[in-house]
Design a protein around this motif. Structure first.
Motif, PDB file in Angstrom:
ATOM      1  N   ALA A 151      17.731   9.032   8.568  1.00  0.00           N
ATOM      2  CA  ALA A 151      17.515   7.806   9.345  1.00  0.00           C
ATOM      3  C   ALA A 151      16.939   8.168  10.709  1.00  0.00           C
ATOM      4  CB  ALA A 151      18.833   7.056   9.519  1.00  0.00           C
ATOM      5  N   MET A 152      15.960   7.403  11.130  1.00  0.00           N
ATOM      6  CA  MET A 152      15.453   7.583  12.492  1.00  0.00           C
ATOM      7  C   MET A 152      16.565   7.126  13.444  1.00  0.00           C
ATOM      8  SD  MET A 152      12.586   9.064  12.359  1.00  0.00           S
ATOM      9  CE  MET A 152      12.092   8.965  14.066  1.00  0.00           C
ATOM     10  N   GLN A 153      16.683   7.793  14.544  1.00  0.00           N
ATOM     11  CA  GLN A 153      17.740   7.520  15.507  1.00  0.00           C
ATOM     12  C   GLN A 153      17.248   7.885  16.896  1.00  0.00           C
ATOM     13  OE1 GLN A 153      20.849  10.847  14.963  1.00  0.00           O
ATOM     14  NE2 GLN A 153      19.782  10.734  13.018  1.00  0.00           N
ATOM     15  N   PRO A 154      17.975   7.458  17.917  1.00  0.00           N
ATOM     16  CA  PRO A 154      17.556   7.824  19.276  1.00  0.00           C
ATOM     17  C   PRO A 154      17.467   9.342  19.417  1.00  0.00           C
ATOM     18  CG  PRO A 154      19.262   6.144  19.347  1.00  0.00           C
ATOM     19  CD  PRO A 154      19.150   6.594  17.913  1.00  0.00           C
ATOM     20  N   GLN A 155      16.493   9.788  20.149  1.00  0.00           N
ATOM     21  CA  GLN A 155      16.246  11.196  20.456  1.00  0.00           C
ATOM     22  C   GLN A 155      15.627  11.991  19.292  1.00  0.00           C
ATOM     23  OE1 GLN A 155      16.547  11.866  23.658  1.00  0.00           O
ATOM     24  NE2 GLN A 155      17.661   9.993  24.065  1.00  0.00           N
ATOM     25  N   LEU A 156      15.334  11.337  18.154  1.00  0.00           N
ATOM     26  CA  LEU A 156      14.679  11.988  17.014  1.00  0.00           C
ATOM     27  C   LEU A 156      13.264  11.438  16.910  1.00  0.00           C
ATOM     28  CD1 LEU A 156      14.952  13.898  14.530  1.00  0.00           C
ATOM     29  CD2 LEU A 156      15.629  11.871  13.216  1.00  0.00           C
ATOM     30  N   MET A 194       0.844  -1.183   0.000  1.00  0.00           N
ATOM     31  CA  MET A 194       0.000   0.000   0.000  1.00  0.00           C
ATOM     32  C   MET A 194       0.885   1.240   0.000  1.00  0.00           C
ATOM     33  SD  MET A 194      -3.000   0.848   2.667  1.00  0.00           S
ATOM     34  CE  MET A 194      -3.169   2.514   3.203  1.00  0.00           C
ATOM     35  N   LYS A 195       0.627   2.130  -0.917  1.00  0.00           N
ATOM     36  CA  LYS A 195       1.417   3.350  -1.030  1.00  0.00           C
ATOM     37  C   LYS A 195       1.006   4.343   0.060  1.00  0.00           C
ATOM     38  CE  LYS A 195       3.170   6.620  -4.328  1.00  0.00           C
ATOM     39  NZ  LYS A 195       4.490   6.690  -3.804  1.00  0.00           N
ATOM     40  N   MET A 196       2.005   4.969   0.631  1.00  0.00           N
ATOM     41  CA  MET A 196       1.774   5.932   1.694  1.00  0.00           C
ATOM     42  C   MET A 196       1.297   7.263   1.116  1.00  0.00           C
ATOM     43  SD  MET A 196       4.586   7.118   4.431  1.00  0.00           S
ATOM     44  CE  MET A 196       4.286   8.540   5.430  1.00  0.00           C
ATOM     45  N   GLN A 197       0.372   7.883   1.797  1.00  0.00           N
ATOM     46  CA  GLN A 197      -0.091   9.206   1.407  1.00  0.00           C
ATOM     47  C   GLN A 197       0.908  10.238   1.948  1.00  0.00           C
ATOM     48  OE1 GLN A 197      -4.071  10.015   2.635  1.00  0.00           O
ATOM     49  NE2 GLN A 197      -3.827  12.224   2.436  1.00  0.00           N
ATOM     50  N   PRO A 198       1.337  11.204   1.134  1.00  0.00           N
ATOM     51  CA  PRO A 198       2.259  12.232   1.640  1.00  0.00           C
ATOM     52  C   PRO A 198       1.663  12.964   2.841  1.00  0.00           C
ATOM     53  CG  PRO A 198       2.083  12.363  -0.749  1.00  0.00           C
ATOM     54  CD  PRO A 198       1.028  11.395  -0.283  1.00  0.00           C
ATOM     55  N   ALA A 199       2.542  13.397   3.718  1.00  0.00           N
ATOM     56  CA  ALA A 199       2.104  14.099   4.925  1.00  0.00           C
ATOM     57  C   ALA A 199       3.096  15.207   5.247  1.00  0.00           C
ATOM     58  CB  ALA A 199       2.017  13.127   6.092  1.00  0.00           C
ATOM     59  N   GLN A 200       2.607  16.216   5.919  1.00  0.00           N
ATOM     60  CA  GLN A 200       3.485  17.264   6.434  1.00  0.00           C
ATOM     61  C   GLN A 200       3.874  16.857   7.852  1.00  0.00           C
ATOM     62  OE1 GLN A 200       1.997  21.233   7.734  1.00  0.00           O
ATOM     63  NE2 GLN A 200       3.299  21.960   6.068  1.00  0.00           N
ATOM     64  N   ILE A 201       5.174  16.827   8.128  1.00  0.00           N
ATOM     65  CA  ILE A 201       5.637  16.430   9.459  1.00  0.00           C
ATOM     66  C   ILE A 201       6.591  17.475  10.021  1.00  0.00           C
ATOM     67  CG2 ILE A 201       5.392  13.966   8.993  1.00  0.00           C
ATOM     68  CD1 ILE A 201       8.512  13.864   8.836  1.00  0.00           C
ATOM     69  N   ILE A 202       6.698  17.463  11.318  1.00  0.00           N
ATOM     70  CA  ILE A 202       7.704  18.255  12.031  1.00  0.00           C
ATOM     71  C   ILE A 202       8.471  17.265  12.897  1.00  0.00           C
ATOM     72  CG2 ILE A 202       8.081  20.030  13.790  1.00  0.00           C
ATOM     73  CD1 ILE A 202       5.588  21.457  12.682  1.00  0.00           C
ATOM     74  N   LEU A 203       9.788  17.375  12.858  1.00  0.00           N
ATOM     75  CA  LEU A 203      10.654  16.510  13.654  1.00  0.00           C
ATOM     76  C   LEU A 203      11.182  17.276  14.860  1.00  0.00           C
ATOM     77  CD1 LEU A 203      12.737  15.007  10.711  1.00  0.00           C
ATOM     78  CD2 LEU A 203      10.931  13.856  11.986  1.00  0.00           C
ATOM     79  N   SER A 204      11.435  16.560  15.931  1.00  0.00           N
ATOM     80  CA  SER A 204      12.082  17.131  17.110  1.00  0.00           C
ATOM     81  C   SER A 204      13.259  16.245  17.479  1.00  0.00           C
ATOM     82  CB  SER A 204      11.116  17.197  18.293  1.00  0.00           C
ATOM     83  OG  SER A 204      10.073  18.092  18.015  1.00  0.00           O
ATOM     84  N   TYR A 205      14.324  16.892  17.912  1.00  0.00           N
ATOM     85  CA  TYR A 205      15.522  16.172  18.323  1.00  0.00           C
ATOM     86  C   TYR A 205      15.943  16.696  19.692  1.00  0.00           C
ATOM     87  CZ  TYR A 205      20.253  14.292  18.392  1.00  0.00           C
ATOM     88  OH  TYR A 205      21.392  13.610  18.739  1.00  0.00           O
ATOM     89  N   ARG A 206      16.288  15.778  20.588  1.00  0.00           N
ATOM     90  CA  ARG A 206      16.700  16.133  21.949  1.00  0.00           C
ATOM     91  C   ARG A 206      18.173  15.796  22.124  1.00  0.00           C
ATOM     92  NH1 ARG A 206      15.454  13.957  27.731  1.00  0.00           N
ATOM     93  NH2 ARG A 206      15.100  15.937  28.801  1.00  0.00           N
ATOM     94  N   GLN A 207      18.971  16.819  22.405  1.00  0.00           N
ATOM     95  CA  GLN A 207      20.412  16.666  22.607  1.00  0.00           C
ATOM     96  C   GLN A 207      20.727  16.866  24.088  1.00  0.00           C
ATOM     97  OE1 GLN A 207      22.804  19.796  20.875  1.00  0.00           O
ATOM     98  NE2 GLN A 207      24.624  18.507  20.831  1.00  0.00           N
ATOM     99  N   LEU A 208      21.289  15.851  24.719  1.00  0.00           N
ATOM    100  CA  LEU A 208      21.661  15.933  26.128  1.00  0.00           C
ATOM    101  C   LEU A 208      23.092  16.432  26.251  1.00  0.00           C
ATOM    102  CD1 LEU A 208      20.120  12.559  27.302  1.00  0.00           C
ATOM    103  CD2 LEU A 208      19.178  14.845  27.631  1.00  0.00           C
TER     104      LEU A 208
END
Length: 183
Positions: free
Chosen positions: A157-162, A1-15
């Protein structure tokens, strides 16, 4: 099944703490600690509380220290071109941009700088998410260029804290109704 495009916002936490090794992290550690020492005096004039945790428990207004200490690091982040340090596209070419950041004071101690610990939370501009391929996001830059049916894309790439912190489907299919005109 093809994904429908979406608007996203990413957050990243840096310790960032006393063990942080990068130049930027060391500057942020030092400047945020000095600012904490200075700003916390207003909430702890008699120095009866050592830690930020104790200070919050006895004076709820001291929660504003997150915001106030955050000013001390703003210039360092501007010097980095408002790019999230260490979060690059899959080719390693460019770091993700951020529009907003906020500093979270995790802990600090007016007598022991080794206990000082902060988190920088970066929030990106909106991206168009075209597809998720394994652990990678296929994205379209906010500053889209090119022809209307061609997208300049990159992968992260998805990664820890993202994390994806906002998701809005785009282009919901709508029924088209043709109205016959009577003359």
């Amino acid at each position: 099944m093809k994904m429908q495009p979406a608007q996203i916002i990413l957050s990243y936490r840096q310790l960032i703490d006393a063990a942080s090794t990068g130049d930027l992290e060391k500057k942020i550690f030092e400047d945020s600690y000095v600012e904490f020492l200075m700003q916390s005096q207003a909430y702890n004039p008699d120095k009866q509380f050592r830690t930020f945790t104790e200070l919050k428990a006895h004076n709820p207004k001291s929660n504003s220290l997150h915001y106030k200490v955050g000013f001390a690091v703003g210039l360092h982040l501007q010097e980095m071109g408002n790019r999230i340090p260490g979060v690059k596209d899959c080719l390693g070419n460019k770091e993700l941009p951020f529009e907003l950041y906020h500093l979270e004071l995790i802990e600090s101690d007016i007598e022991d700088r080794q206990q000082h610990r902060v988190a920088l939370n970066y929030i990106t501009p909106p991206f168009t998410l075209l597809e998720i391929i394994g652990d990678r996001l296929l994205l379209v830059s906010p500053e889209q260029t090119g022809q209307p049916d061609t997208f300049d894309t990159f992968m992260v790439a998805m990664q820890p804290q993202l994390a994806i912190t906002s998701y809005k489907p785009l282009g919901q299919p709508q029924e088209v109704h043709h109205v016959a005109q009577v003359s």
